[in-house]
Design an enzyme around this catalytic site. Structure first.
Site, PDB file in Angstrom:
ATOM      1  N   ASP A   1       2.713  11.826   8.192  1.00 22.53           N
ATOM      2  CA  ASP A   1       3.251  10.542   7.768  1.00 22.53           C
ATOM      3  C   ASP A   1       4.774  10.706   7.629  1.00 22.53           C
ATOM      4  O   ASP A   1       5.287  11.840   7.595  1.00 22.53           O
ATOM      5  CB  ASP A   1       2.620  10.149   6.420  1.00 22.53           C
ATOM      6  CG  ASP A   1       3.245   8.910   5.828  1.00 22.53           C
ATOM      7  OD1 ASP A   1       3.269   7.869   6.512  1.00 22.53           O
ATOM      8  OD2 ASP A   1       3.723   8.973   4.683  1.00 22.53           O
TER       9      ASP A   1
ATOM     10  N   ASP B   1       7.340   8.074   5.653  1.00 20.18           N
ATOM     11  CA  ASP B   1       7.946   7.623   4.399  1.00 20.18           C
ATOM     12  C   ASP B   1       7.287   8.283   3.197  1.00 20.18           C
ATOM     13  O   ASP B   1       6.108   8.104   2.929  1.00 20.18           O
ATOM     14  CB  ASP B   1       7.825   6.099   4.278  1.00 20.18           C
ATOM     15  CG  ASP B   1       8.628   5.380   5.352  1.00 20.18           C
ATOM     16  OD1 ASP B   1       9.774   5.781   5.591  1.00 20.18           O
ATOM     17  OD2 ASP B   1       8.106   4.430   5.963  1.00 20.18           O
TER      18      ASP B   1
ATOM     19  N   GLU C   1      11.936   6.116   0.470  1.00 20.54           N
ATOM     20  CA  GLU C   1      11.635   4.879  -0.250  1.00 20.54           C
ATOM     21  C   GLU C   1      12.730   4.450  -1.223  1.00 20.54           C
ATOM     22  O   GLU C   1      13.328   3.380  -1.079  1.00 20.54           O
ATOM     23  CB  GLU C   1      10.299   5.002  -0.987  1.00 20.54           C
ATOM     24  CG  GLU C   1       9.091   5.174  -0.075  1.00 20.54           C
ATOM     25  CD  GLU C   1       8.761   3.924   0.735  1.00 20.54           C
ATOM     26  OE1 GLU C   1       9.504   2.938   0.660  1.00 20.54           O
ATOM     27  OE2 GLU C   1       7.748   3.957   1.454  1.00 20.54           O
TER      28      GLU C   1
ATOM     29  N   GLY D   1       2.790  -1.375   3.638  1.00 17.16           N
ATOM     30  CA  GLY D   1       3.532  -2.250   4.551  1.00 17.16           C
ATOM     31  C   GLY D   1       4.637  -3.001   3.848  1.00 17.16           C
ATOM     32  O   GLY D   1       4.393  -3.746   2.902  1.00 17.16           O
ATOM     33  N   GLY D   2       5.878  -2.793   4.299  1.00  8.47           N
ATOM     34  CA  GLY D   2       7.027  -3.388   3.630  1.00  8.47           C
ATOM     35  C   GLY D   2       7.021  -4.901   3.610  1.00  8.47           C
ATOM     36  O   GLY D   2       7.285  -5.525   2.582  1.00  8.47           O
TER      37      GLY D   2
ATOM     38  N   ARG E   1       4.478  -6.303   1.362  1.00 11.18           N
ATOM     39  CA  ARG E   1       4.971  -6.097  -0.002  1.00 11.18           C
ATOM     40  C   ARG E   1       5.870  -7.268  -0.410  1.00 11.18           C
ATOM     41  O   ARG E   1       5.750  -7.809  -1.513  1.00 11.18           O
ATOM     42  CB  ARG E   1       5.755  -4.784  -0.026  1.00 11.18           C
ATOM     43  CG  ARG E   1       5.784  -4.044  -1.339  1.00 11.18           C
ATOM     44  CD  ARG E   1       6.390  -2.670  -1.108  1.00 11.18           C
ATOM     45  NE  ARG E   1       5.490  -1.808  -0.362  1.00 11.18           N
ATOM     46  CZ  ARG E   1       5.876  -0.859   0.476  1.00 11.18           C
ATOM     47  NH1 ARG E   1       7.164  -0.652   0.695  1.00 11.18           N
ATOM     48  NH2 ARG E   1       4.984  -0.138   1.110  1.00 11.18           N
TER      49      ARG E   1
ATOM     50  N   LYS F   1      16.799  -6.287   6.631  1.00 13.56           N
ATOM     51  CA  LYS F   1      16.458  -5.032   5.949  1.00 13.56           C
ATOM     52  C   LYS F   1      16.543  -3.872   6.921  1.00 13.56           C
ATOM     53  O   LYS F   1      17.025  -2.785   6.579  1.00 13.56           O
ATOM     54  CB  LYS F   1      15.066  -5.144   5.332  1.00 13.56           C
ATOM     55  CG  LYS F   1      14.579  -3.861   4.659  1.00 13.56           C
ATOM     56  CD  LYS F   1      13.677  -3.071   5.576  1.00 13.56           C
ATOM     57  CE  LYS F   1      13.215  -1.784   4.931  1.00 13.56           C
ATOM     58  NZ  LYS F   1      12.347  -0.996   5.825  1.00 13.56           N
TER      59      LYS F   1
ATOM     60  N   SER G   1       5.293   2.517   9.499  1.00 13.90           N
ATOM     61  CA  SER G   1       6.632   1.968   9.700  1.00 13.90           C
ATOM     62  C   SER G   1       6.830   1.593  11.168  1.00 13.90           C
ATOM     63  O   SER G   1       6.119   2.086  12.047  1.00 13.90           O
ATOM     64  CB  SER G   1       7.700   2.990   9.293  1.00 13.90           C
ATOM     65  OG  SER G   1       7.695   3.201   7.905  1.00 13.90           O
TER      66      SER G   1
ATOM     67  N   ASP H   1       1.279  11.091   1.662  1.00 18.16           N
ATOM     68  CA  ASP H   1       1.759  11.011   0.284  1.00 18.16           C
ATOM     69  C   ASP H   1       1.148   9.860  -0.491  1.00 18.16           C
ATOM     70  O   ASP H   1       1.431   9.705  -1.684  1.00 18.16           O
ATOM     71  CB  ASP H   1       3.289  10.866   0.266  1.00 18.16           C
ATOM     72  CG  ASP H   1       3.729   9.459   0.643  1.00 18.16           C
ATOM     73  OD1 ASP H   1       4.522   8.853  -0.094  1.00 18.16           O
ATOM     74  OD2 ASP H   1       3.275   8.955   1.696  1.00 18.16           O
TER      75      ASP H   1
END
Length: 259
Positions: free
Chosen positions: A17, A19, A26, A60-61, A64, A88, A127, A184
């Site tokens: 992974d 992030d 983050e 998922g950003g 979020r 962003k 991502s 993570d």
């Protein structure tokens, strides 16, 4: 009396992974980039570390952003969400280029050891490709090249769905029983397990408490991968000699009965 030798399986592939696993992206990368996008677009949101820590439970950003906005009574249109994503991304890429994002302890060392041993290494992330490639460009002089990359742009569903890992297994030709995922988050752990992979969990400091209920689902869980002078702490699973995760340690995990 004959010696009894423990058979250790050869490791075929490691799926990483990004992030929070490869790098601390983050808090000093994505979070301030979102805040800059919110300010530019006149949106009434500011994500401090405490709030963002809670929001990280949502994979998922953009999802979020959507759910947080709804909670605040400020539902966003798809056009507004697209604008947040685009702005962003610009700010995140700039922060990466400025050096605000750093590899986690032990990552560089283990990547190099696995590469020297001929173990396949792939990225599997929720991502987008642009964010991942920006990070890889920034750290490419520090680490060996990956054998492949699977991002959210390659699959229909991100983590906790197993799509990314299943695609990486297909493309790599690796045997799932001889491979491991390094994650993570609870969403990443669920995705890896659903794809039939054992998972080494290295939660970010702000995620460790939230992941206590996931201890029994991970093959092993450590606070990080460890470096000389910065030993890892085992939270669950097999003990780790000298406090550093090595190829030998990962191959030993393959012999742990699957849960």
């Amino acid at each position: 009396m004959p010696l009894l030798l423990l058979k250790v399986n050869r490791l075929s592939a490691v799926f990483w992974d990004v992030d929070g696993t490869l790098a601390d992206t983050e808090m000093d990368g994505h979070r301030p980039a979102f805040n800059m996008a919110f300010k530019e677009l006149d949106l009434p949101f500011v994500w401090d570390e405490e709030l963002y820590n809670r929001l990280l439970a949502i994979p998922g950003g953009l999802r979020r952003v959507k759910l947080h906005a709804e909670t605040c009574g400020v539902p966003l249109s798809q056009d507004q969400l697209d604008q947040v994503r685009d702005r962003k991304r610009v700010h995140y890429l700039e922060r990466v280029r400025q050096g605000h994002v750093h590899l986690r302890p032990g990552v560089k060392r283990l990547l190099q050891e696995l590469s020297s041993a001929g173990v396949q290494q792939w990225i599997v992330t929720s991502s987008g490709s642009a964010s991942v490639m920006a990070l890889l460009e920034q750290i490419q002089t520090q680490i060996p090249s990956f054998d492949g990359v699977v991002t959210s742009d390659d699959v229909a569903s991100g983590k906790p769905a197993p799509d990314g890992y299943l695609l990486a297994l297909e493309r790599s030709g690796a045997n799932s029983a001889a491979s491991l995922a390094v994650e993570d988050s609870a969403a990443g752990l669920s995705a890896a397990r659903a794809a039939g992979l054992r998972c080494l969990l290295t939660p970010s400091p702000w995620d460790a408490d939230a992941l206590r209920d996931s201890y029994d689902k991970a093959t092993a869980m450590l606070d990080h991968l460890g470096d000389p002078g910065e030993q890892a702490t085992v939270l669950s699973g097999a003990s780790c000699h000298d406090g550093t995760v090595t190829l030998k340690y990962l191959e030993n995990l393959l012999s742990v009965p699957d849960r």
